[in-house]
Design a protein around this motif. Structure first.
Motif, PDB file in Angstrom:
ATOM      1  N   LYS A  62      82.163 -77.973  51.996  1.00 26.11           N
ATOM      2  CA  LYS A  62      82.964 -79.130  52.421  1.00 26.11           C
ATOM      3  C   LYS A  62      82.903 -79.373  53.926  1.00 26.11           C
ATOM      4  O   LYS A  62      83.745 -80.086  54.475  1.00 26.11           O
TER       5      LYS A  62
ATOM      6  N   SER B 253      84.487 -73.531  50.253  1.00 24.99           N
ATOM      7  CA  SER B 253      85.258 -74.746  49.958  1.00 24.99           C
ATOM      8  C   SER B 253      86.335 -75.124  50.973  1.00 24.99           C
ATOM      9  O   SER B 253      86.927 -76.192  50.859  1.00 24.99           O
TER      10      SER B 253
ATOM     11  N   HIS C  48      79.379 -77.038  46.770  1.00 21.22           N
ATOM     12  CA  HIS C  48      80.802 -76.758  47.000  1.00 21.22           C
ATOM     13  C   HIS C  48      81.156 -76.754  48.487  1.00 21.22           C
ATOM     14  O   HIS C  48      82.335 -76.664  48.842  1.00 21.22           O
TER      15      HIS C  48
END
Length: 356
Positions: free
Chosen positions: A177, A147, A175
């Protein structure tokens, strides 16, 4: 309060003696320095060990550490990663490019990334001499803690298709990023593109910048990438495909996708491929679309002549407001083509800032 945000000592020719003084200062006053750039200094492992004693101080607030081209090996990575494991919450940007880090060094860095308290957003490992083995450790860490990392540069390493397949398992994680992925000169072929595009189709909303330059992607690989671009959920803003051995066939697929979803891509590099005038005419159909938001277009060394310039300038006259930077260097553009381009640049209705 006195705060130093950037401290640059690029190519300053200091040795361990200078590192001793620098790290001593950091230990005595660790809370103010935010950015430290030691690019191209003969730091070596001994210097990294000294800097690491500053990083492990819980009061250290360093956010950016640039150690590119500093003759660091996995021995230096041992000290660096040990410090970051003991104080993982502040460093945001780490550049270890052009060092002999190798697979063992990448494995050590991966132990930092998998720490849930790690806040690293940028990791640059250009030409660090690691292989699939390093990719296994790196992607395993990112799957367990996906993340935080936003920008990952693995360019000029022996990543190959097998490494891209591993990276793709990270990208498909909802999840994940990651916004920027550099994979220039990584020996990637169509096989790697299959895995990469499959991941981006399943999770298209985060990646903003993708560099696949100087890989053997070919027309088949570009067709796969085009299926990502035509997805309305795709948010890619930058796509670098220079020296990817693409012909008109690949350009056709790419421009077809951009016509169906023209509003996100901002920067496109197709330099040093066989675009020619026929390819420029296809690209021009994208540029004339009022929804097209392209700001940068690089077409250097693409065998373009005045005929291509006619199509290009015609498209820009019909949609003059977005393109800012145009690179047509090293093409067979004659006087009439140059005249057409510079008439656009000098017209107040156009936003062109750079014409090469």
């Amino acid at each position: 309060m006195f705060v130093i945000y950037l401290y640059r000592l690029i190519r300053c020719k200091f040795t361990d003696e200078g590192c001793v003084a620098l790290t001593s200062a950091l230990r005595s006053n660790p809370s103010h320095l935010k950015d430290l750039n030691l690019f191209n200094i003969n730091l070596r492992d001994s210097g990294v060990k000294l800097i690491s004693t500053g990083l492990e101080n819980p009061h250290c607030k360093l956010e950016t550490l640039w150690l590119s081209q500093c003759k660091i090996t996995d021995e230096g990575c041992v000290a660096l990663t040990s410090a970051l494991r003991s104080n993982p919450s502040h460093l945001r940007h780490l550049n270890l490019s052009y060092n002999n880090v190798g697979d063992s060094g990448v494995k050590l860095i991966s132990t930092v990334l998998e720490n849930p308290h790690c806040k690293l957003e940028t990791l640059r490992l250009i030409q660090c001499k690691f292989t699939d083995e390093g990719c296994v450790a790196l992607t395993s860490a990112l799957r367990s803690n996906p993340s935080h990392l936003r920008h990952l540069d693995l360019s000029d390493n022996n990543v190959r298709d097998s490494g891209v397949k591993l990276i793709s398992t990270v990208l498909e994680n909802p999840h994940c990023k990651l916004e920027t992925l550099w994979l220039c000169r990584c020996d990637i072929t169509e096989e790697g593109c299959v895995a990469l595009t499959s991941a981006l189709r399943s999770n298209p909303s985060h990646l903003r910048h993708l560099d696949l330059s100087d890989n053997n992607v070919g027309d088949s690989g570009v067709k796969l990438i085009s299926t990502v671009l035509e997805n309305p959920h795709c948010k890619l803003e930058t796509l670098w495909l220079s020296q990817c051995k693409i012909t008109d066939e690949g350009v056709f697929a790419l421009t077809s996708a951009l016509r169906s979803n023209p509003s996100h891509l901002r920067h496109l590099d197709l330099s040093d491929i066989n675009v020619r005038d026929s390819g420029v005419k296809l690209i021009s159909t994208v540029l004339e679309n009022p929804h097209c938001k392209l700001e940068t277009l690089k077409l250097s060394q693409c065998e373009i002549t005045d005929e291509g310039c006619v199509a290009l300038t015609s498209a820009l006259r019909s949609n003059p407001s977005h393109l800012r930077h145009l690179d047509l260097s090293d093409n067979n553009v004659g006087d009439s083509g140059v005249k057409l381009l510079y008439e656009l640049r000098d017209d107040p209705h156009y936003k062109l800032e750079t014409v090469m």
